[in-house]
Each structure stands twice: as structure tokens, then as C-alpha cells.
Design a protein around this motif. Structure first.
Motif, mmCIF file in Angstrom:
data_model
loop_
_atom_site.group_PDB
_atom_site.id
_atom_site.type_symbol
_atom_site.label_atom_id
_atom_site.label_comp_id
_atom_site.label_asym_id
_atom_site.label_seq_id
_atom_site.Cartn_x
_atom_site.Cartn_y
_atom_site.Cartn_z
ATOM 1 N N ASP A 16 37.007 -18.471 16.649
ATOM 2 C CA ASP A 16 37.196 -19.195 17.916
ATOM 3 C C ASP A 16 36.315 -20.439 17.979
ATOM 4 N N GLY A 17 36.207 -21.082 16.817
ATOM 5 C CA GLY A 17 35.443 -22.325 16.767
ATOM 6 C C GLY A 17 33.948 -22.148 16.704
ATOM 7 N N ARG A 18 33.478 -20.902 16.650
ATOM 8 C CA ARG A 18 32.041 -20.647 16.610
ATOM 9 C C ARG A 18 31.659 -20.048 15.255
ATOM 10 N N PRO A 19 30.514 -20.464 14.701
ATOM 11 C CA PRO A 19 30.127 -19.974 13.370
ATOM 12 C C PRO A 19 29.662 -18.521 13.396
ATOM 13 N N VAL A 20 30.009 -17.799 12.344
ATOM 14 C CA VAL A 20 29.522 -16.439 12.121
ATOM 15 C C VAL A 20 28.539 -16.518 10.950
ATOM 16 N N PHE A 21 27.333 -16.037 11.170
ATOM 17 C CA PHE A 21 26.287 -16.141 10.157
ATOM 18 C C PHE A 21 26.152 -14.817 9.388
#
Length: 342
Positions: free
Chosen positions: A34-39
Motif C-alpha cells: 500500500d505504498g509503504r515500505p516493509v523492512f
């Protein structure tokens, strides 16, 4: 986004290409949801870093590679904190087979319970019959088969005799044929105490391959024929999980690119098999052999090993004294015998 910024503008990234070969912790952007980074984080040996990607090998040995632009944090971390554990149970025959897996001959053929091994003449261990168990035929016929097999390859017929382990009849027969060659001690130790020895761990670099610098100190195949040199490279890089340790020469050293020390370790289940622990003449008596052993032991422990094993010729008193100090004790011995012509 920080992942798009130049590396020097990411304050949490405290590693660079000079740290290749060290144990690191790295955080990367693995995906966008959803446009957000997963680290995701990975801890292990940084084995490469070039214009395409970084690669870190964690404890499960499955390399994790990702682009430099995805790196958002990174630092070097201490050696794996190995926990004390009992030495794995293993008798002489099992330890000899462990050594054979960790120093694998290029050509192997069973002779009943024995194993015939050939590698263009590179080392006795990879060019001898490992005589454990029943050869499946009377002893004279078995020895004749060994003699013929090696003659067909232009190699001397050598038999590896384990004491205890090989049959008493075989040992007696070979003693009648000639002198024992290269008497060797097989020594074992728990890994956890090894990890806590020495210091200066930051000088050691680990690699999955033996590069030119490593090989410049390891001279066992120097000056040999191209066939033997190729066999040496293949044997050195054979085994389940292989690590090469290098202590680079100090900056500005007159020794050039020749490392101060090297070592090799193969992790095979609960065991770590050490070999090629060598120190350059200019760096001897500085504790580097201990440091190299400790770093290799820590990596092996990180992969789940708890016991260390090595082989040292009985006449090598300097190495034997070192391994005494490191806590290694003798499990058994072995030697070679050269079959006489009928």
C-alpha cells in the motif's frame, strides 16, 4: 525515500564495502505494501558488495541479496555467542568419514565398506583407500583391487589405516609390507570455548571461496601441474558448508598482498572440520592462528555445530602445542601404508 538517498546520507548505514567478510546486521526494504515500505533484517556474513547488490549469508546459509539502494541500516556485530554444549558423540570411523566429506576426493568408488579415492595426486587424504568396514572380499583380493585401481590412474596405492577403526588383520598385513607413513592425530574440541579465545576478530574476513590472496599463503599445490592445481581448487571448495578465513596483511606491509594468516572450515551437521590454519612467517607468534580458529568456530556455531575436529601430523609439534592450548584432545590416530608390488 531514504532508500533512494546516496549511501553517505543514510546515517544508520555504518557499513561499507570494506566490511565484506565480516558479520553484520543489515536492514533493507523488502517490499512495498500500500505504498509503504516493509523492512526486513538479516544477520550474517557480508560475503559480497558490488554495483549490483549486497549479499549476506545468515545462519541457515541461504544467501540474502538486495540492491544497495534498499539498504536503510547496517552495522558490524560481534561474533555469534556460542553456547556451551556437549561434544557430539562420534567414534573414530565416523570422524574419519566426516573428514572425507569435508575434504572430498574428486573420484570415489566403493569397495565393499572401503572407499577408493583419487584427486590427481593432491594430498594423501584425497588419494588413498579409506579402509573402514568390510571390503566385501578376502583381504588379499581387496588389496589387489586397491593396487589395480590406483595403478590404472598412475597413482601410488595408499591405504588410510585408522587406529582404532581399521581391522587388525589389515593393520598387521600392511605393517609387514612397509613402514607407516604420515602418522596423524585426530583431535576434537567443543566449539563454544574456542569462540572465546584470542582477540582482534575484526581483522578476519570470511569468504565462501579461496581467493588469490588466500591461495598465495596456502602453498600446498604451488608449482604443481595444471591438473593438480585444478584438483586442489576443487578439493578445497568441496564439502557441505565451506568457509575460508583471511587476515589481510597490514596496510603498507612489505609483504604485499600475502595475508598474515588463513584458515578453512567446513560445517557438517554438528561438526566443524578445521584445516589449512596457517600463519605467514612475518606474523607468527602473534596469536593470529587462535583468532582465525575462533572466528571460524563462531561461524560454525552460528550454523548449529557444537564440536570441532581437525587432523595434525604427529611430528608437527608446534601445531600440536597450539591445539593443546586451544583445548583439543586426541580421539584416535591414523596413518598411511603404501602397498608393495606383488
Amino acid at each position: 525515500m531514504i532508500a533512494e538517498a546516496p549511501l553517505g546520507h543514510r546515517p544508520e548505514v555504518r557499513i561499507d564495502r570494506s566490511d565484506v567478510g565480516r558479520r553484520v546486521s543489515a536492514r533493507r526494504i523488502s517490499e512495498l505494501v500500500d505504498g509503504r515500505p516493509v523492512f526486513r533484517d538479516v544477520i550474517g556474513v557480508l560475503t559480497s558488495w558490488d554495483d549490483h547488490a549486497l549479499t549476506v549469508v545468515p545462519r541457515n546459509c541461504e544467501p540474502v541479496s538486495f540492491a544497495e539502494k534498499l539498504l536503510v541500516a547496517g552495522k558490524t556485530v560481534p561474533l555469534f555467542p556460542a553456547r556451551r554444549a556437549p561434544l557430539p558423540a562420534a567414534g573414530p570411523a565416523e570422524l574419519q568419514r566426516l573428514a572425507a566429506r569435508c575434504w572430498p576426493a574428486l573420484e570415489q568408488e566403493p569397495l565393499g565398506g572401503w572407499t577408493l579415492r583419487a584427486s590427481a595426486g593432491y594430498t594423501r587424504r584425497a588419494n588413498s583407500a579409506q579402509a573402514l568396514g568390510d571390503p566385501g572380499r578376502p583381504l588379499p583380493e581387496a588389496l589387489a583391487a586397491v593396487r589395480d585401481w590406483y595403478a590404472a590412474r598412475g597413482l601410488p596405492a595408499l591405504v588410510e589405516v585408522t587406529v582404532p577403526g581399521s581391522s587388525e588383520d589389515l593393520t598387521a598385513e600392511l605393517d609387514r609390507q612397509g613402514p607407516r607413513l604420515a602418522a596423524t592425530l585426530v583431535r576434537t574440541a567443543s566449539l563454544a570455548p574456542l569462540v572465546r579465545l584470542g582477540g582482534g576478530y575484526e581483522r578476519v574476513r570470511l569468504s565462501r571461496t579461496a581467493g588469490p590472496a588466500w591461495q598465495s599463503l596456502y602453498q600446498r599445490a604451488a608449482g604443481a601441474s595444471p591438473e593438480v592445481e585444478q584438483a586442489a581448487r576443487r578439493v578445497l571448495h568441496g564439502g557441505p558448508s565451506i568457509w575460508f578465513a583471511t587476515v589481510p596483511a597490514p596496510a603498507g606491509s612489505p609483504e604485499g598482498s600475502t595475508p598474515a594468516a588463513i584458515g578453512r572450515c567446513v560445517v557438517d551437521g554438528p561438526w566443524a572440520f578445521f584445516s589449512a590454519i596457517e600463519t605467514a612467517p612475518y606474523a607468527r607468534r602473534t596469536g593470529l592462528a587462535t583468532t582465525v580458529t575462533a572466528v571460524l568456530a563462531a561461524r560454525a556455531a552460528e550454523e548449529g555445530a557444537t564440536g570441532g575436529c581437525l587432523q595434525v601430523e604427529a611430528e608437527n609439534t608446534a601445531a600440536t602445542a597450539l591445539y593443546d592450548r586451544l583445548g583439543f584432545t586426541t580421539s584416535h590416530t591414523y596413518h598411511y601404508a603404501r602397498l608393495s608390488q606383488p
